[in-house]
Design a protein around this motif. Structure first.
Motif: not given
Length: 352
Positions: A143-160
């Motif tokens: 239930f853990v997901l991989s995050v693409p390294e190129n994304l802005d991490l803060a702005a990627a959070a709401p994708l979840l």
């Protein structure tokens, strides 16, 4: 079971503000991943659960299901992650895994009930689960997901949550290059629906009650804005859309939008939970085989697919970063729709 203490932010009562408290996480089991939380998005659900708006919540409530961080420990049987990897956790941390839904990677529709990231049954420590407004989280690797390294991490959070909630219907109803998609409401969900539909190649329209949202919608990628209170504008798009994603979080009239669907078109509600008022008029539905449907978040495989797509197309949320100490003020602003379009907590503020 061994456990350890972490700092968190939560509340002990529906009418109490969120404040710092201590919670326990389990020590990693063979298939577990421990994540140091860097950013956590703030969802409307967080506020509703904290305030028992959807029925009595189990307190203390520690909200947060848009979690991005780095792996700090991995159990001995973990194969998908190693220490130092970027990792994310969304709205689910477990499900039964054996029902018909789970077998189809539809854990969000688990027939035996999924385990929510917060407020779910904690099968390991007892009591209920605690969310991402905390220093660390421990979750089964499945239930853990991989995050693409190129994304802005803060702005990627709401994708979840905001991201997958709008991606799932776009994929289920096969949106692609020749699709016409409309979005009702421009908030956390609506702005993601525009970005993702546009990323899939669709022609995208925003329905808005006011002209004030037009500039923002076009900048986000919408091709057109239709003012839903303008009868002439609504008449001009009758029979126009393959799919309408309705993100409005309160009761409203769906009937004007149904008439803008093509034959076989679908209006999918993702924002509002509850009875419809006024009732649906079935005449335009029957005369054009049009559907009104609902959808909630997405399964793990689908969420990973969405993250990978966002990495490839560099799609993230438009956010305002806050400190955890400002969460109560952020909730009040969220109630007034005073955010463009999602608050994200910099969890480094919790460590100070």
């Amino acid at each position: 079971m061994e456990k350890f203490k972490v700092k968190a932010y939560g509340t002990d009562a529906a009418d109490a503000p969120l404040a710092q408290l201590d919670i326990h996480r389990r020590e990693v089991l063979p298939k577990d991943v421990e994540i140091d939380i860097l950013f956590c998005g703030v969802c409307h659900s967080d506020l509703h659960v904290a305030r028992s708006d959807w029925g009595p919540s189990a307190y203390p409530v520690v909200p947060g299901h848009e979690i991005v961080g780095r792996v700090t420990k991995a159990g001995k049987d973990v194969t998908r992650f190693k220490v130092g990897d970027l990792a994310a956790v969304g709205c689910l941390v477990d499900s039964c895994r054996v029902c018909e839904s789970c077998k189809q990677d539809l854990e969000q529709y688990c027939l035996n009930g999924f385990t929510g990231t917060y407020g779910g049954e904690d099968k390991h420590l007892g009591g209920h689960t605690f969310g991402g407004y905390s220093e660390k989280v421990v979750v089964d690797q499945d239930f853990v997901l991989s995050v693409p390294e190129n994304l802005d991490l803060a702005a990627a959070a709401p994708l979840l949550c905001a991201g997958i909630t709008t991606w799932s219907p776009l994929k289920h109803w096969n949106v692609g290059k020749n699709s016409t998609v409309a979005v009702v409401g421009l908030g956390g969900l609506g702005h993601m629906a525009i970005k993702l539909a546009k990323g899939l190649g669709a022609h995208v329209t925003l329905f808005s009650r006011t002209k004030s949202k037009e500039k923002d919608a076009l900048e986000l990628g919408a091709d057109k804005v239709v003012i839903s209170t303008d009868e002439d504008q609504m008449a001009s798009v009758r029979g126009n859309f393959d799919l309408i994603i309705d993100t409005v979080p309160y009761v409203h009239d769906l009937n004007p939008y149904v008439s803008t669907l093509k034959v076989n078109g679908t209006l999918v509600v993702v924002g509002y939970l509850g009875p419809l008022e006024p009732m649906l008029n079935t005449v335009p539905m029957i005369m054009g085989r049009k559907s009104v449907a609902g959808s909630v978040i997405g399964g793990i495989a689908e969420t990973q697919e969405m993250l990978d797509f966002c990495g490839k197309h560099n799609i993230v949320s438009d956010i305002e970063v806050i400190k955890i100490q400002d969460i109560n003020a952020a909730y009040e602003r969220m109630l007034k729709s005073d955010v463009r379009y999602r608050f994200v907590i910099d969890m480094a503020s919790l460590k100070k």
